[in-house]
Design a protein around this motif. Structure first.
Motif, PDB file in Angstrom:
ATOM      1  N   LEU A   1      -5.067 -10.400   1.106  1.00 49.80           N
ATOM      2  CA  LEU A   1      -5.512 -11.542   0.314  1.00 49.80           C
ATOM      3  C   LEU A   1      -5.593 -11.187  -1.170  1.00 49.80           C
ATOM      4  O   LEU A   1      -4.937 -11.807  -2.001  1.00 49.80           O
ATOM      5  CB  LEU A   1      -6.859 -12.050   0.837  1.00 49.80           C
ATOM      6  N   PHE A   2      -6.403 -10.169  -1.496  1.00 47.61           N
ATOM      7  CA  PHE A   2      -6.578  -9.846  -2.913  1.00 47.61           C
ATOM      8  C   PHE A   2      -5.339  -9.188  -3.511  1.00 47.61           C
ATOM      9  O   PHE A   2      -5.065  -9.346  -4.701  1.00 47.61           O
ATOM     10  CB  PHE A   2      -7.806  -8.962  -3.118  1.00 47.61           C
ATOM     11  N   ALA A   3      -4.592  -8.450  -2.734  1.00 47.73           N
ATOM     12  CA  ALA A   3      -3.415  -7.763  -3.275  1.00 47.73           C
ATOM     13  C   ALA A   3      -2.213  -8.685  -3.410  1.00 47.73           C
ATOM     14  O   ALA A   3      -1.276  -8.369  -4.150  1.00 47.73           O
ATOM     15  CB  ALA A   3      -3.052  -6.567  -2.392  1.00 47.73           C
ATOM     16  N   THR A   4      -2.226  -9.812  -2.714  1.00 49.98           N
ATOM     17  CA  THR A   4      -1.048 -10.689  -2.736  1.00 49.98           C
ATOM     18  C   THR A   4      -1.422 -12.146  -2.992  1.00 49.98           C
ATOM     19  O   THR A   4      -1.078 -12.728  -4.019  1.00 49.98           O
ATOM     20  CB  THR A   4      -0.282 -10.588  -1.409  1.00 49.98           C
ATOM     21  N   VAL A   5      -2.144 -12.743  -2.063  1.00 51.71           N
ATOM     22  CA  VAL A   5      -2.387 -14.187  -2.098  1.00 51.71           C
ATOM     23  C   VAL A   5      -3.255 -14.591  -3.277  1.00 51.71           C
ATOM     24  O   VAL A   5      -3.061 -15.649  -3.880  1.00 51.71           O
ATOM     25  CB  VAL A   5      -3.025 -14.649  -0.770  1.00 51.71           C
ATOM     26  N   PHE A   6      -4.227 -13.731  -3.648  1.00 53.86           N
ATOM     27  CA  PHE A   6      -5.146 -14.073  -4.729  1.00 53.86           C
ATOM     28  C   PHE A   6      -4.700 -13.526  -6.087  1.00 53.86           C
ATOM     29  O   PHE A   6      -5.466 -13.498  -7.038  1.00 53.86           O
ATOM     30  CB  PHE A   6      -6.553 -13.561  -4.411  1.00 53.86           C
ATOM     31  N   GLY A   7      -3.470 -13.071  -6.175  1.00 52.30           N
ATOM     32  CA  GLY A   7      -2.927 -12.678  -7.469  1.00 52.30           C
ATOM     33  C   GLY A   7      -3.459 -11.382  -8.026  1.00 52.30           C
ATOM     34  O   GLY A   7      -3.461 -11.168  -9.232  1.00 52.30           O
TER      35      GLY A   7
END
Length: 336
Positions: free
Chosen positions: A146-152
């Protein structure tokens, strides 16, 4: 071929974890065809991004087939491979990845691949180990997916720098909100939209936002455009505002997200979460920008689609703007 209880547990746990975090309404999860994979879905946030996943547990001879199916799925930008952590598995996976990296034609296929190694001693028949594994997968998915990809790639230091940036209170949210909605294309129009005429504080804020990656500035221009990270930061701020105004109607569990972004060290007493909430509130009182305006409070959703094409349409005729910057790209351009 029948799969082990451990294999089945891990495959189902990814769905459970994504569904758990999706309750925060910071992103959405849609079902997808899972015939080829142990798990597949479509993540909704800014753009639709298919995610596919395979699990390697007992059948080490399936490594090559698993990775081929993941790497050659050109429709899925996110490819997750859960693997039992053994020397044999690591060697096989490393060999295949090395071969791809060494081939100029194949190396681009590695983009979006995430290998997650899981403790080999895991026993799915023991409830205490199930609980531990569930928490472990949840933490890894939150941090590395999530934080490394989806949340930029939003990180704690981004929040701290933003919170510590001084100036007219609420102005940094007014600037960020305007750039997310309309971009900074024409400076006089931008100043009029945010209701603030002085150049100095606005220029400093835009510089800060650009340095953090919360906005992007195309080369050799004074323009400012939204980014995935900036949109996520704004949506999280909206969630925290909603949470403050509706303490009896909490949406999902932000615990892990708050720990990653707001938890202070033992030597710090500054409340970063409170600071950004207060600044977001002043964006409304000082600049007439209610960040929750138009939201359905009975069923709020904080994420939205990113219509980057409206910015291309505005920018293509701006003197000095290099049109090639936006040629032959889609929303994925902003995920880099």
């Amino acid at each position: 071929m029948p799969v082990s209880a451990e294999h089945q547990f891990v495959a189902e746990e990814l769905d459970s974890v994504l569904s758990f975090y999706a309750k925060t309404k910071l992103f959405g999860v849609l079902e997808a065809d899972r015939k080829k994979y142990d798990y597949a879905c479509v993540l909704e946030r800014d753009c639709r991004r298919p995610l596919v996943s395979q699990v390697l547990w007992s059948h080490s001879e399936g490594v090559h087939k698993d990775l081929m199916s993941l790497l050659h799925d050109r429709n899925a930008p996110i490819k997750v491979y859960f693997a039992k952590d053994t020397t044999k598995h690591r060697l096989k996976i490393s060999e295949i990845i090395s071969n791809y990296r060494g081939d100029e034609a194949l190396s681009p296929l590695l983009q979006g691949l995430k290998i997650i190694y899981l403790p080999s001693e895991f026993d799915a028949d023991k409830q205490e180990e199930q609980r531990w594994m569930s928490n472990y997968i949840s933490e890894i998915v939150c941090k590395d997916l999530l934080f490394a990809t989806v949340f930029g790639r939003l990180i704690k230091s981004d929040v701290r720098v933003f919170a510590n940036h001084n100036g007219p209170i609420g102005l940094k949210y007014a600037v960020l909100d305007e750039i997310i909605k309309n971009g900074l294309i024409h400076t006089p129009t931008f100043k009029s939209s945010i209701g603030y005429r002085s150049d100095g504080p606005t220029r400093e804020i835009i510089t800060m936002l650009s340095a953090l990656g919360l906005v992007q500035r195309p080369d050799q221009t004074v323009l400012a455009l939204p980014t995935i990270k900036g949109r996520m930061f704004m949506d999280l701020s909206k969630h925290l505002l909603y949470e403050k105004y509706n303490p009896d109607h909490m949406l999902g569990d932000l615990g892990s997200i708050k720990n990653m972004l707001f938890k202070p060290s033992g030597l710090e007493g500054f409340d970063y979460q409170q600071e950004i909430v207060e600044s977001a509130e002043h964006c409304s009182s000082e600049y007439g920008r209610n960040l929750l305006e138009g939201m359905d409070f009975s069923e709020p959703v904080f994420y939205s689609n990113y219509d980057w094409k409206i910015f291309y349409d505005q920018l293509k005729d701006v003197p000095g703007f290099k049109k090639k910057t936006f040629e032959d790209v889609d929303c994925a351009f902003f995920l880099k």
